[in-house]
Design a protein around this motif. Structure first.
Motif, PDB file in Angstrom:
ATOM      1  N   UNK A  42       0.829  -1.210   0.000  1.00  0.00           N
ATOM      2  CA  UNK A  42       0.000   0.000   0.000  1.00  0.00           C
ATOM      3  C   UNK A  42       0.866   1.264   0.000  1.00  0.00           C
ATOM      4  N   UNK A  43       0.324   2.320  -0.502  1.00  0.00           N
ATOM      5  CA  UNK A  43       1.035   3.589  -0.553  1.00  0.00           C
ATOM      6  C   UNK A  43       1.485   3.997   0.848  1.00  0.00           C
ATOM      7  N   UNK A  44       2.708   4.463   0.933  1.00  0.00           N
ATOM      8  CA  UNK A  44       3.260   4.897   2.210  1.00  0.00           C
ATOM      9  C   UNK A  44       3.987   3.810   2.981  1.00  0.00           C
ATOM     10  N   UNK A  45       3.825   2.542   2.586  1.00  0.00           N
ATOM     11  CA  UNK A  45       4.513   1.444   3.269  1.00  0.00           C
ATOM     12  C   UNK A  45       5.929   1.350   2.724  1.00  0.00           C
ATOM     13  N   UNK A  46       6.901   1.500   3.613  1.00  0.00           N
ATOM     14  CA  UNK A  46       8.296   1.483   3.196  1.00  0.00           C
ATOM     15  C   UNK A  46       9.015   0.206   3.594  1.00  0.00           C
ATOM     16  N   UNK A  47       8.456  -0.549   4.523  1.00  0.00           N
ATOM     17  CA  UNK A  47       9.111  -1.763   4.991  1.00  0.00           C
ATOM     18  C   UNK A  47       8.150  -2.938   4.916  1.00  0.00           C
ATOM     19  N   UNK A  48       8.625  -4.031   4.322  1.00  0.00           N
ATOM     20  CA  UNK A  48       7.827  -5.253   4.184  1.00  0.00           C
ATOM     21  C   UNK A  48       8.575  -6.379   4.885  1.00  0.00           C
ATOM     22  N   UNK A  49       7.847  -7.201   5.616  1.00  0.00           N
ATOM     23  CA  UNK A  49       8.422  -8.321   6.356  1.00  0.00           C
ATOM     24  C   UNK A  49       8.152  -9.618   5.603  1.00  0.00           C
ATOM     25  N   UNK A  50       9.171 -10.439   5.435  1.00  0.00           N
ATOM     26  CA  UNK A  50       9.049 -11.777   4.863  1.00  0.00           C
ATOM     27  C   UNK A  50       9.325 -12.772   5.972  1.00  0.00           C
ATOM     28  N   UNK A  51       8.398 -13.693   6.230  1.00  0.00           N
ATOM     29  CA  UNK A  51       8.592 -14.703   7.270  1.00  0.00           C
ATOM     30  C   UNK A  51       8.360 -16.092   6.701  1.00  0.00           C
ATOM     31  N   UNK A  52       9.013 -17.071   7.314  1.00  0.00           N
ATOM     32  CA  UNK A  52       8.701 -18.471   7.066  1.00  0.00           C
ATOM     33  C   UNK A  52       7.522 -18.782   7.971  1.00  0.00           C
ATOM     34  N   UNK A  53       6.449 -19.291   7.413  1.00  0.00           N
ATOM     35  CA  UNK A  53       5.239 -19.564   8.189  1.00  0.00           C
ATOM     36  C   UNK A  53       5.554 -20.603   9.269  1.00  0.00           C
ATOM     37  N   UNK A  54       5.266 -20.264  10.512  1.00  0.00           N
ATOM     38  CA  UNK A  54       5.512 -21.151  11.643  1.00  0.00           C
ATOM     39  C   UNK A  54       6.869 -20.951  12.305  1.00  0.00           C
ATOM     40  N   UNK A  55       7.744 -20.146  11.704  1.00  0.00           N
ATOM     41  CA  UNK A  55       9.083 -19.905  12.241  1.00  0.00           C
ATOM     42  C   UNK A  55       9.033 -18.765  13.251  1.00  0.00           C
ATOM     43  N   UNK A  56       8.525 -19.065  14.430  1.00  0.00           N
ATOM     44  CA  UNK A  56       8.276 -18.059  15.459  1.00  0.00           C
ATOM     45  C   UNK A  56       9.568 -17.399  15.932  1.00  0.00           C
TER      46      UNK A  56
END
Length: 123
Positions: A42-56
């Motif tokens: 979305x507009x204004x979002x500068x940081x995106x997080x990538x996670x492995x699902x379940x990797x707490x």
């Protein structure tokens, strides 16, 4: 993650999200022809997080420690998970971290033959 491209071995094992009001909101990634996936934040979002699902614990693998961390957070007076940990722990993607997610992590451990299912589910 570089720009609006992410390269992963299996997108089914990962998810992308951005922080909004203290919680991560998932972003849909779309396959490109070159083995990468594109996404539009979305507009204004500068940081995106990538996670492995379940990797707490964010060590790159879903293992017994992730299951233990999730179990401890579900216990009365348990330690709360961070927003990043909550996002990774929401295995079924319903926006809530609960025992259903714990069961899915335990099943993944059973499939990896690294744990006994009943031991994995015991408190």
């Amino acid at each position: 993650v570089r720009g609006n491209k992410v390269t992963v071995l299996s997108l089914a094992a990962c998810k992308l999200g951005y922080l909004e009001n203290g919680e991560y909101v998932a972003i849909e990634a779309i396959a490109n022809g070159d083995g990468t996936y594109g996404f539009t934040a979305p507009e204004g979002v500068e940081e995106v997080l990538l996670v492995v699902i379940g990797d707490v614990d964010a060590d790159g693998d879903v293992d017994e420690l992730d299951l233990a961390m999730l179990a401890a957070s579900l216990m009365p007076a348990g330690e709360a998970l961070t927003a990043e940990q909550q996002f990774a722990a929401d295995v079924n993607g319903n926006g809530v971290v609960n025992s259903a997610d714990r069961v899915l992590i335990a099943r993944s451990l059973l499939e990896k033959n690294t744990n006994d299912f009943y031991r994995a589910l015991s408190w």
